[in-house]
Design an enzyme around this catalytic site. Structure first.
Site, PDB file in Angstrom:
ATOM      1  N   CYS A  12       3.021   5.809 -23.556  1.00 51.62           N
ATOM      2  CA  CYS A  12       2.716   7.494 -24.488  1.00 51.62           C
ATOM      3  C   CYS A  12       1.615   7.806 -24.706  1.00 51.62           C
ATOM      4  O   CYS A  12       0.980   8.236 -25.235  1.00 51.62           O
ATOM      5  CB  CYS A  12       3.907   7.578 -25.300  1.00 51.62           C
ATOM      6  N   CYS A  35       1.166  10.772 -22.857  1.00 51.25           N
ATOM      7  CA  CYS A  35       1.707  11.867 -24.044  1.00 51.25           C
ATOM      8  C   CYS A  35       0.038  12.041 -24.731  1.00 51.25           C
ATOM      9  O   CYS A  35      -0.315  13.246 -24.653  1.00 51.25           O
ATOM     10  CB  CYS A  35       2.680  12.116 -24.126  1.00 51.25           C
ATOM     11  N   LYS A  48      -3.317  11.839 -23.368  1.00 50.12           N
ATOM     12  CA  LYS A  48      -3.735  13.569 -22.805  1.00 50.12           C
ATOM     13  C   LYS A  48      -3.154  14.688 -23.566  1.00 50.12           C
ATOM     14  O   LYS A  48      -4.244  16.143 -23.360  1.00 50.12           O
ATOM     15  CB  LYS A  48      -2.222  12.943 -20.953  1.00 50.12           C
ATOM     16  N   ALA A  56       6.370 -11.465 -21.403  1.00 51.94           N
ATOM     17  CA  ALA A  56       7.691 -12.304 -21.271  1.00 51.94           C
ATOM     18  C   ALA A  56       8.779 -11.813 -20.392  1.00 51.94           C
ATOM     19  O   ALA A  56       8.242 -10.934 -19.204  1.00 51.94           O
ATOM     20  CB  ALA A  56       8.667 -11.477 -23.105  1.00 51.94           C
ATOM     21  N   TYR A 109       3.627  16.754 -12.089  1.00 47.03           N
ATOM     22  CA  TYR A 109       2.234  17.120 -13.633  1.00 47.03           C
ATOM     23  C   TYR A 109       1.376  16.015 -14.479  1.00 47.03           C
ATOM     24  O   TYR A 109       0.690  17.331 -15.096  1.00 47.03           O
ATOM     25  CB  TYR A 109       3.529  16.709 -15.044  1.00 47.03           C
ATOM     26  N   GLU A 132      -1.909  18.849 -15.076  1.00 41.03           N
ATOM     27  CA  GLU A 132      -2.655  18.716 -16.168  1.00 41.03           C
ATOM     28  C   GLU A 132      -3.759  18.185 -16.247  1.00 41.03           C
ATOM     29  O   GLU A 132      -4.941  18.825 -16.822  1.00 41.03           O
ATOM     30  CB  GLU A 132      -1.559  17.527 -17.204  1.00 41.03           C
ATOM     31  N   ASP A 135      11.771   3.773 -18.193  1.00 37.43           N
ATOM     32  CA  ASP A 135      11.673   4.644 -16.667  1.00 37.43           C
ATOM     33  C   ASP A 135      11.495   3.215 -15.897  1.00 37.43           C
ATOM     34  O   ASP A 135      11.575   3.095 -14.979  1.00 37.43           O
ATOM     35  CB  ASP A 135       9.403   4.134 -17.532  1.00 37.43           C
ATOM     36  N   ALA A 151       7.737  19.852 -20.908  1.00 36.13           N
ATOM     37  CA  ALA A 151       6.822  21.289 -20.333  1.00 36.13           C
ATOM     38  C   ALA A 151       6.187  20.765 -19.784  1.00 36.13           C
ATOM     39  O   ALA A 151       5.385  19.612 -19.562  1.00 36.13           O
ATOM     40  CB  ALA A 151       5.696  20.537 -22.242  1.00 36.13           C
ATOM     41  N   HIS A 155       8.327  40.000 -34.524  1.00 38.51           N
ATOM     42  CA  HIS A 155       7.727  40.461 -33.872  1.00 38.51           C
ATOM     43  C   HIS A 155       6.205  40.628 -34.897  1.00 38.51           C
ATOM     44  O   HIS A 155       6.651  40.263 -35.692  1.00 38.51           O
ATOM     45  CB  HIS A 155       7.818  42.003 -33.554  1.00 38.51           C
ATOM     46  N   GLU A 195       9.386  37.195 -28.363  1.00 34.22           N
ATOM     47  CA  GLU A 195      10.656  37.713 -28.809  1.00 34.22           C
ATOM     48  C   GLU A 195      11.037  38.601 -27.054  1.00 34.22           C
ATOM     49  O   GLU A 195      11.835  39.344 -27.102  1.00 34.22           O
ATOM     50  CB  GLU A 195      10.259  39.421 -29.717  1.00 34.22           C
TER      51      GLU A 195
END
Ligand SMILES: Cc1cc2nc3c(=O)[nH]c(=O)nc-3n(C[C@H](O)[C@H](O)[C@H](O)COP(=O)(O)OP(=O)(O)OC[C@H]3O[C@@H](n4cnc5c(N)ncnc54)[C@H](O)[C@@H]3O)c2cc1C
Length: 462
Positions: free
Chosen positions: A43, A48, A51, A115, A180, A184, A306, A344, A439, A444
């Site tokens: 990550c 992440c 990215k 390890a 994704y 991306e 993972d 996302a 608003h 909304e």
């Protein structure tokens, strides 16, 4: 327990491993963690975080273009890839140090070493050439990009790991994959000015997402100039006399590009770790098989993140780590909850989603209401950008519960995070309806779609 060097030894210093080590150490347990590459894991180092930084970088050309409608004159912009890479490196080095410091600050010991599991209570530290013992062992070694050895010319291809650190930005890239990560990176490279082609073997990009979002994103990406070829796969990759790469696709088409990136899935890091030797069960893909508490079939050995091939996302690895701590060290058996995970895709436009897609919902529920709005967001009015935002709620007619929420457009990921709460809480469409709108916002729309756009009863649209 007293006979062991540690109460807990964690293998892998990524999202899940670091969290487990830090929290166990803070409970007063004797903890050590080994990381063979860089603390922070996928990550932070090559997932992440870099990215998202590259997504931000790649959005500037559109911001510059959109500024004109708001009265700004932006002089011709230029981009320097090396500056972006260097600044990204500084930021991930900062985060890496924080991850390591957090474990040590909580009283844990860190090893910069590969390890390997020796037996139920022993771990061999390769860089130190010594064996240590622990009451409990947690494997959190994550995964890596799936190679494609069957592809002739695969040695010329790169994966997401290398894409972050290319010496030069290519003029043209082909990305193979439809998940994704592929999507991306296609948007990132395109935004940075690279001629980009996405090749995917399926009928439509982003399987498992709502079909409306998949089609709309596909169309919008093509409108921006990203070429999407699906269904297709590459047959071979060859270096041509100019030093560029020729790729033959299953469709018969040949592409000539400077870089080929494969993003065709990820595989768990379980090889040469001594796991078979101690009898840890591995699944078909090599992932560690665990029970609902993240326990392997071998006493005292656990696995999270993972490497277990459940849901491959950072917050999931962290959640599994926290549940492991409850179960192993707090006498409070806690199974991770993988239901209704908001997520996302940092494409351009972004996708944010939580709960069931329309197609999945109609398989599970006999009567489903769809509330759908497609509109030009306010920020694109003066800019003149011809890009629509899509919002969709999937509702079980019988219980009135909102069982799916899907958004494509600016800040969709941020909205998905917040929508995760009412969907997790099982709130109904009526709860959405009686919520006051904010608003003027795009969000909304989510509380003002009063009438269903259509209904699907027993698979029939009515
Ligand atoms: C390009 C990309 C983009 C992503 N974007 C997102 C996103 O936007 N949102 C999101 O939620 N998720 C994203 N992910 C997924 C996310 O990065 C992973 O789900 C998450 O990092 C998993 O954490 P983990 O702790 O299981 O493993 P990892 O973070 O992979 O950590 C495992 C660590 O173990 C180390 N290791 C392996 N074997 C050994 C060994 N034998 N000894 C010592 N150390 C070892 C590895 O070096 C690694 O550092 C992305 C992934 C990629 C590749």
């Amino acid at each position: 327990m007293a006979g062991y060097d540690y109460d807990l030894f964690v293998i892998g210093g990524g999202s899940g491993g670091v969290r487990a080590a830090r929290v166990a150490a803070a409970l007063g347990k004797r903890v050590a963690i080994a990381e063979e590459y860089r603390f922070g894991g996928t990550c932070v180092i090559r997932g992440c975080v870099p990215k998202k930084l590259y997504v931000y970088a790649s959005q500037f050309p559109e911001h510059f273009a959109d500024a004109a409608g708001y009265g700004w004159t932006v002089p011709e912009a230029s981009f320097d890839w090396q500056t972006l890479v260097a600044n990204k490196d500084k930021e991930i080095a900062r985060l890496e140090a924080i991850y390591k410091r957090n474990v040590e600050g909580s009283g844990g010991e860190t090893f910069h070493s590969r390890a390997v599991v020796v037996d139920h209570h022993s771990i061999y530290l390769v860089a130190e050439d010594r064996t240590v013992s622990a009451d409990q062992i947690l494997i959190a070694t994550g995964g890596r990009p799936a190679p494609h050895p069957a592809l002739s010319g695969h040695e010329y291809c790169i994966f997401s790991n290398e894409a972050f650190d290319l010496k030069q930005l290519p003029k043209a890239i082909m990305i193979e994959g439809g998940g994704y990560i592929a999507v991306e990176f296609a948007n990132i490279f395109h935004g940075l000015g690279v001629d980009t082609t996405l090749v995917y073997r399926g009928q439509e990009i982003l399987s498992r997402f709502d079909m409306d979002l998949r089609r709309s994103l596909h169309e919008t990406m093509e409108k921006k100039g990203i070429k999407i070829l699906c269904p297709a796969v590459s047959e071979w990759v060859r270096k041509n006399p100019e030093g560029r790469l020729d790729v033959l696709l299953s469709s018969g088409q040949t592409l000539t590009v400077d870089q080929v990136m494969l993003a065709i899935g990820r595989i768990p890091n379980t090889e040469n770790m001594g796991l078979e030797g101690v009898g840890v069960e591995l699944g078909k893909t090599g992932a560690i098989v665990v029970d609902k508490y993240s326990r392997t079939n071998v006493d005292h050995i656990w696995a999270i993140g993972d490497v277990t091939h459940r849901v491959q996302l950072t917050p999931v690895a962290i959640h599994e780590a926290m549940c492991f701590i409850e179960t192993a060290f707090k006498n409070n058996p806690t199974a991770p909850d993988h239901d209704t995970i908001p997520t996302a895709v940092f494409s351009q436009p972004e996708i944010g989603t939580v709960g069931l897609s329309e197609d999945d919902a109609i398989k599970r529920y006999p009567d489903v209401e769809i509330y759908r709005a497609s509109f030009r967001p306010m920020r694109h009015t003066l800019s003149g950008r011809d890009e629509k935002m899509l919002m969709k709620l999937v509702v079980d007619s019988a219980s009135r519960k909102v069982i799916g929420a899907h958004i494509m457009g600016p800040d969709a990921g941020e909205m998905a995070q917040l929508l995760g709460i009412p969907l997790k809480a099982g709130l109904t469409k009526d709860d959405f309806d009686r919520t006051m709108a904010v608003h003027p916002t795009a969000a909304e729309e989510l509380v003002t779609m009063y009438k269903p756009t259509y209904r699907v009863k027993n698979g029939e649209r009515v």
